[in-house]
Design a protein around this motif. Structure first.
Motif, PDB file in Angstrom:
ATOM      1  N   ASP A 149      67.995  48.738  10.810  1.00 15.12           N
ATOM      2  CA  ASP A 149      67.162  47.561  11.085  1.00 15.12           C
ATOM      3  C   ASP A 149      66.713  46.852   9.814  1.00 15.12           C
ATOM      4  OD1 ASP A 149      67.279  47.993  13.862  1.00 15.12           O
ATOM      5  OD2 ASP A 149      65.629  49.440  13.753  1.00 15.12           O
ATOM      6  N   GLU A 150      67.340  47.171   8.722  1.00 15.28           N
ATOM      7  CA  GLU A 150      66.958  46.528   7.462  1.00 15.28           C
ATOM      8  C   GLU A 150      67.227  45.030   7.526  1.00 15.28           C
ATOM      9  OE1 GLU A 150      69.041  48.497   4.341  1.00 15.28           O
ATOM     10  OE2 GLU A 150      68.228  50.475   4.822  1.00 15.28           O
ATOM     11  N   GLN A 151      66.289  44.245   7.019  1.00 17.39           N
ATOM     12  CA  GLN A 151      66.400  42.787   7.066  1.00 17.39           C
ATOM     13  C   GLN A 151      67.232  42.240   5.908  1.00 17.39           C
ATOM     14  OE1 GLN A 151      65.163  40.981   9.744  1.00 17.39           O
ATOM     15  NE2 GLN A 151      64.838  43.083  10.494  1.00 17.39           N
ATOM     16  N   LEU A 152      67.185  42.914   4.775  1.00 18.75           N
ATOM     17  CA  LEU A 152      67.928  42.453   3.603  1.00 18.75           C
ATOM     18  C   LEU A 152      69.245  43.197   3.502  1.00 18.75           C
ATOM     19  CD1 LEU A 152      65.028  42.263   0.987  1.00 18.75           C
ATOM     20  CD2 LEU A 152      66.051  40.390   2.299  1.00 18.75           C
ATOM     21  N   PRO A 153      70.330  42.497   3.171  1.00 19.63           N
ATOM     22  CA  PRO A 153      71.633  43.162   3.057  1.00 19.63           C
ATOM     23  C   PRO A 153      71.690  44.086   1.846  1.00 19.63           C
ATOM     24  CG  PRO A 153      71.808  40.860   2.401  1.00 19.63           C
ATOM     25  CD  PRO A 153      70.433  41.036   2.965  1.00 19.63           C
ATOM     26  N   ARG A 154      72.444  45.164   1.978  1.00 20.58           N
ATOM     27  CA  ARG A 154      72.673  46.067   0.854  1.00 20.58           C
ATOM     28  C   ARG A 154      73.591  45.412  -0.185  1.00 20.58           C
ATOM     29  NH1 ARG A 154      72.281  51.768   2.147  1.00 20.58           N
ATOM     30  NH2 ARG A 154      70.456  52.009   3.500  1.00 20.58           N
ATOM     31  N   ALA A 155      74.476  44.549   0.341  1.00 21.41           N
ATOM     32  CA  ALA A 155      75.414  43.866  -0.553  1.00 21.41           C
ATOM     33  C   ALA A 155      75.943  42.633   0.147  1.00 21.41           C
ATOM     34  CB  ALA A 155      76.560  44.791  -0.943  1.00 21.41           C
ATOM     35  N   LYS A 156      76.414  41.671  -0.617  1.00 23.55           N
ATOM     36  CA  LYS A 156      77.033  40.489  -0.031  1.00 23.55           C
ATOM     37  C   LYS A 156      78.016  39.876  -1.015  1.00 23.55           C
ATOM     38  CE  LYS A 156      72.923  37.728  -1.166  1.00 23.55           C
ATOM     39  NZ  LYS A 156      71.867  36.842  -0.606  1.00 23.55           N
ATOM     40  N   GLY A 157      79.105  39.334  -0.455  1.00 24.63           N
ATOM     41  CA  GLY A 157      80.138  38.730  -1.291  1.00 24.63           C
ATOM     42  C   GLY A 157      81.483  38.784  -0.604  1.00 24.63           C
TER      43      GLY A 157
END
Length: 428
Positions: A149-157
Motif C-alpha cells: 500500500d505504499e504511496q511512493l514508488p520504489r523506482a521509476k523509469g
C-alpha cells in the motif's frame, strides 16, 4: 492448479467477475457464446510467457509453429461494447504448493495500446504471501514499481518495464532489494503454472496406417494431438519403471467406453515403423481401419496419462465423434484421473451425455462441489454471460438456464400430444 479467473473487456466478455476453477471445471453453452474466450485467455498468457523475446508485453501470435493461437491485433481481443474503455485485463489465482516454493499466488494485468498500435502493459500486479507488487505504466514508456500500500514508488523509469507480462525486469528486482527475491520466486511460480497448461483442441489429426519412431519421448501431444502416437510408442518401447503406463491407461479407458478391449503397439517386421492395433471381441484391426471416434478420443486419453502430474489440461470438445455411452465415460475419466494424478481439467463441451454422467457421479458421491464446477455460457447482446450451475448433493440442477441442452421435456410433451391426437382420430 488455477483457482480463479477473471476477464474484463476481453473478447466476448465485458466482465466475467471471479470464476471459481476446480480440479474439474466444465464449460457448456451455445456456439459462439464465449466459452472459448475463457480458455484462450490462459493460452494467450502461456504463449506470451514462453516467447523468445523477453521484452514483449503480450504475444498475440502469428507464428504458426510456436504459437497456440493467432489472436489478431488489439481490437480483435478488445470487447466491442460501445462504452467500454480501450483496456482489457486478465487475472488469475493459483495454488500448487506441491511443486513450488510459492504455494499460492495471484496475477492481474491490464493492457492498453500505444500510438503505434502495439499492445502494452498498463498495470501488472503480482500477489503472494499477503504481499503485492505492481508495475504501472507512466508517460513515454516509463514504469513505476510500487509495493503493497505504499504511496511512493520504489523506482521509476524506462528500465522497469515488465517482461513477457509476468516478470519484473532485472533493474526492478534490484530496486526492490530484499523484496526482489520474493518477486523473482513469484514470477517463476506463475511461469511454471502457465507452462503446466496442456491444450488439446477440437480438430485432431486423422490416423495413419503406420508410424516411424525416433526412439525419444515427445515434449507434448500438440494442440491437434499430433504427438499422441509418439507418446504411445515411447510408453511401449522405452524401458523404465513407467513402461506401458500410458498404453495401459489408454487401453483401460477404451474398454470402459465400450469402443475397444485394448490397444497394442506392434512393430512392422524389422523396420523402424510401428502400427497401432485395436483389439475388440477377438478381432485385431489397424487403427486406420476402425471408427474415427477411437482415433479422435485417443489424444484425450493419452494426454490424461502423459501429462506430468499437477498439469492443467484444457480440452475443447473431447466428445467429438463418440457415441453417447463413450461420451458419458469421459466424466468418469476426468474425475478419476484428476484425483489419481493431481490433474486439473478445464473442459469445453456440448455433450449432454457427459454432463448427465457428472450429475450421476455427484449423486453417487464420486464427485463433489469441492472437486468440480460447471458453468453455462450464453450470449447477452454483444457480450457473454456466465451462469454458475447450482447442483445439489443428488446431482439436480437448481437453476436450469433457458435453452439448456434444448427442450427435452417440451419435445416429450409434444410427442405425447401427437400420439394422443392420432389415437383419438383413429377411433372416430
Amino acid at each position: 492448479m488455477f483457482t480463479r479467473l477473471r476477464l474484463v473487456n476481453f473478447k466476448a466478455w465485458s466482465d466475467t467477475d471471479d470464476i471459481c476453477l476446480r480440479p474439474l471445471t466444465m464449460l457448456l453453452g451455445t456456439n459462439s457464446s464465449g466459452k472459448s474466450s475463457l480458455i484462450q485467455s490462459l493460452l494467450l498468457l502461456k504463449q506470451t510467457a514462453r516467447s523468445p523475446d523477453r521484452t514483449v508485453h503480450l504475444n498475440l501470435g502469428g507464428d504458426e509453429i510456436n504459437d497456440l493461437f493467432n489472436f489478431g491485433d488489439f481490437d480483435d481481443v478488445l470487447n466491442q461494447e460501445a462504452d467500454a474503455p480501450r483496456l482489457f485485463s486478465i487475472a488469475f489465482d493459483f495454488d500448487n504448493h506441491a511443486t513450488s516454493r510459492i504455494a499460492k499466488g495471484g496475477f492481474e494485468c491490464s493492457y492498453g495500446q500505444t500510438s503505434s498500435g502495439s499492445v502494452v502493459v498498463q498495470t501488472v500486479t503480482l500477489k503472494a504471501e499477503g504481499r503485492q507488487f505492481r508495475a504501472t505504466r507512466r508517460e513515454k514508456g516509463a514504469f513505476s514499481i510500487l509495493v503493497d500500500d505504499e504511496q511512493l514508488p520504489r523506482a521509476k523509469g524506462r528500465g522497469y518495464a515488465p517482461e513477457r507480462t509476468i516478470a519484473f525486469s532485472a533493474e526492478a528486482i534490484a530496486a526492490l532489494d530484499k523484496d526482489g527475491q520474493l518477486v523473482e520466486d513469484l514470477s517463476l511460480a506463475i511461469r511454471r503454472e502457465l507452462e503446466r497448461i496442456i491444450y488439446l483442441g477440437p480438430l485432431r489429426r486423422k490416423p495413419e496406417r503406420d508410424y516411424p519412431w525416433n526412439k525419444t519421448k515427445p515434449g507434448d501431444v500438440g494442440s491437434d494431438g499430433r504427438g499422441a502416437v509418439d507418446a504411445l510408442l515411447a510408453s511401449a518401447l522405452l524401458r523404465g519403471d513407467e513402461q506401458n503406463y500410458v498404453v495401459n491407461g489408454v487401453s483401460r479407458w477404451l474398454s470402459k467406453m465400450g469402443v475397444a478391449d485394448k490397444l497394442e503397439v506392434r512393430q512392422q517386421g524389422r523396420s523402424n515403423r510401428y502400427e497401432l492395433i485395436v483389439h475388440r471381441d477377438g478381432v485385431a484391426c489397424n487403427l486406420r481401419d476402425v471408427g474415427i471416434g477411437i482415433s479422435q478420443v485417443l489424444p484425450v486419453l493419452v494426454v490424461s496419462y502423459f501429462a506430468p502430474r499437477g498439469s492443467t489440461i484444457i480440452l475443447e470438445e473431447p466428445e467429438i465423434h463418440l457415441h453417447p455411452l463413450a461420451q458419458s465415460a469421459l466424466a468418469n475419466l476426468f474425475v478419476d484421473v484428476s484425483r489419481e494424478r493431481g490433474i486439473q481439467f478445464l473442459v469445453e463441451t456440448h455433450s449432454e451425455h457427459l454432463f448427465r454422467r457428472m450429475q450421476t457421479l455427484i449423486a453417487k458421491q464420486d464427485a463433489s462441489s469441492t472437486d468440480s464446477a460447471m458453468y453455462f455460457v450464453r450470449r447477452k447482446g454483444k457480450s457473454a454471460e456466465l451462469c454458475t450451475l447450482e447442483i445439489d448433493d443428488f446431482g439436480r440442477v437448481k437453476n436450469w438456464p433457458s435453452g439448456f441442452f434444448g427442450d427435452a421435456l417440451g419435445e416429450t410433451r409434444e410427442q405425447a400430444r401427437l400420439m394422443f391426437e392420432r389415437q383419438k382420430a383413429s377411433t372416430q
